[in-house]
Write an enzyme that holds these catalytic residues in place. Structure first.
Site, PDB file in Angstrom:
ATOM      1  N   LYS A  60       0.846  -1.199   0.000  1.00 41.43           N
ATOM      2  CA  LYS A  60       0.000   0.000   0.000  1.00 41.43           C
ATOM      3  C   LYS A  60       0.874   1.239   0.000  1.00 41.43           C
ATOM      4  O   LYS A  60       1.732   1.401   0.866  1.00 41.43           O
ATOM      5  CB  LYS A  60      -0.930   0.008   1.218  1.00 41.43           C
ATOM      6  CG  LYS A  60      -1.934   1.156   1.203  1.00 41.43           C
ATOM      7  CD  LYS A  60      -2.946   1.046   2.338  1.00 41.43           C
ATOM      8  CE  LYS A  60      -2.370   1.514   3.665  1.00 41.43           C
ATOM      9  NZ  LYS A  60      -2.138   2.991   3.701  1.00 41.43           N
ATOM     10  N   ARG A  92      -5.177   6.388  -2.341  1.00 45.14           N
ATOM     11  CA  ARG A  92      -5.415   7.759  -2.779  1.00 45.14           C
ATOM     12  C   ARG A  92      -6.598   8.424  -2.068  1.00 45.14           C
ATOM     13  O   ARG A  92      -6.673   9.645  -1.970  1.00 45.14           O
ATOM     14  CB  ARG A  92      -5.632   7.767  -4.295  1.00 45.14           C
ATOM     15  CG  ARG A  92      -5.946   9.113  -4.914  1.00 45.14           C
ATOM     16  CD  ARG A  92      -4.851  10.126  -4.680  1.00 45.14           C
ATOM     17  NE  ARG A  92      -5.139  11.383  -5.348  1.00 45.14           N
ATOM     18  CZ  ARG A  92      -6.003  12.298  -4.923  1.00 45.14           C
ATOM     19  NH1 ARG A  92      -6.704  12.096  -3.808  1.00 45.14           N
ATOM     20  NH2 ARG A  92      -6.192  13.413  -5.595  1.00 45.14           N
ATOM     21  N   LYS A  93      -7.546   7.603  -1.618  1.00 42.30           N
ATOM     22  CA  LYS A  93      -8.753   8.121  -0.945  1.00 42.30           C
ATOM     23  C   LYS A  93      -9.404   9.242  -1.758  1.00 42.30           C
ATOM     24  O   LYS A  93      -9.615  10.358  -1.277  1.00 42.30           O
ATOM     25  CB  LYS A  93      -8.435   8.607   0.469  1.00 42.30           C
ATOM     26  CG  LYS A  93      -7.946   7.514   1.415  1.00 42.30           C
ATOM     27  CD  LYS A  93      -7.778   8.040   2.837  1.00 42.30           C
ATOM     28  CE  LYS A  93      -7.304   6.956   3.796  1.00 42.30           C
ATOM     29  NZ  LYS A  93      -5.867   6.596   3.589  1.00 42.30           N
ATOM     30  N   TYR A 213      -4.671   0.835  17.609  1.00 41.33           N
ATOM     31  CA  TYR A 213      -4.215  -0.440  17.063  1.00 41.33           C
ATOM     32  C   TYR A 213      -4.945  -1.625  17.678  1.00 41.33           C
ATOM     33  O   TYR A 213      -5.275  -1.636  18.865  1.00 41.33           O
ATOM     34  CB  TYR A 213      -2.710  -0.604  17.297  1.00 41.33           C
ATOM     35  CG  TYR A 213      -1.866   0.356  16.510  1.00 41.33           C
ATOM     36  CD1 TYR A 213      -1.679   0.187  15.140  1.00 41.33           C
ATOM     37  CD2 TYR A 213      -1.255   1.453  17.121  1.00 41.33           C
ATOM     38  CE1 TYR A 213      -0.908   1.072  14.402  1.00 41.33           C
ATOM     39  CE2 TYR A 213      -0.482   2.348  16.395  1.00 41.33           C
ATOM     40  CZ  TYR A 213      -0.312   2.145  15.041  1.00 41.33           C
ATOM     41  OH  TYR A 213       0.452   3.024  14.314  1.00 41.33           O
TER      42      TYR A 213
END
EC number: 4.1.1.23
Length: 263
Positions: A60, A92-93, A213
């Site tokens: 990614k 990229r969103k 997380y």
């Protein structure tokens, strides 16, 4: 429910070409690990891609944060993807109207659609964003993920936003094959959306900047996600990149095996 079947079974039945290729790759390499390589130089990105390549199913990227980006970087990333057998996911969103994202995806400096097997988008602009991206990506065999949920504290991606994102995905399954989310999205027996979960860590619970997380077990077994996305937990210590990549690969795969056995 499809979430609890093996990756091989899901690959054999999946109607979306990108999802099918991903599941086949995951089964072949026995990994559900994606590395989030949020670094800012070409050298760092290529080093992480090569070092982690044998252990991942997806690399990614945030290609627009690379200070010394050039076309050779893309060429080398594509070569490493072939060498180590992983897919490229440009995070990229996209978040604009269809006509704008169409050009952002296919043109400009980065020409994302020409090399990234996968990209993603917010659904805030409405369904037109999917239409615009599909026009460019579908003929190239690309796939789109929708941002249904985020792992940062206080994220607004919840409730009706998430519900409507899932409905958009259902209406566009030729191109949309899954979500960035925190739990499984498959509610019907005949649907099989891939869920990639960010915010995975074995050693820490947060980063002081709002990131939260969870462990691979929590993400894969308890929440029913398919791919764990790990960043600094792997490359935070440059001397331990391969060790940590292998560690997360094994943790993610063992969690998957446990999930399959339970069901």
């Amino acid at each position: 429910m499809n979430t609890f079947k093996t990756y091989a079974d899901r690959a054999a039945r999946h109607p979306n070409g990108c999802a099918k290729a991903l599941f086949e790759l995951m089964e072949r390499k026995q990994t559900n690990l994606s590395i989030a390589a949020d670094v800012t130089t070409k050298k760092e990105l290529l080093h992480i891609a090569d070092a982690c390549g044998p252990y991942i199913c997806i690399l990614k990227t945030h290609i627009d944060i690379i200070d010394d980006f050039d076309e050779d970087l893309v060429a080398q990333l594509c070569e490493l993807a072939k060498k180590h057998d992983f897919l490229l996911f440009e995070d990229r969103k996209f978040a604009d109207i269809g006509n704008t994202v169409k050009h952002q995806y296919g043109k400009g400096v980065y020409k994302i659609a020409s090399w990234a097997h996968i990209t993603n988008a917010h659904t805030v602009p409405g369904e037109g964003i999917i239409t615009g991206l599909r026009e460019v990506g579908l003929p190239l065999g690309r796939g789109l993920l929708l941002l249904a949920e985020m792992s940062s504290k206080g994220a607004l991606t919840k409730g009706s936003y998430t519900t409507e994102s899932v409905e958009m995905a259902r209406r566009n399954q030729d191109f949309v094959f899954g979500f960035i989310a925190q739990h499984k999205m498959n509610e019907k027996d005949d649907e099989d959306f891939v869920v990639m979960a960010p915010g995975v860590g074995l050693d820490v619970k947060g980063d002081g900047l709002g990131q939260q997380y969870r462990t691979p077990y929590q993400v894969i077994v308890e929440s029913g996600c398919d791919v764990i996305i790990v960043g600094r937990g792997i490359y935070g210590n440059p001397d331990q990149i391969e060790f940590q990549a292998k560690r997360y690969k094994e943790a993610g795969w063992n969690a998957y095996l446990e999930r399959v056995q339970k069901h």
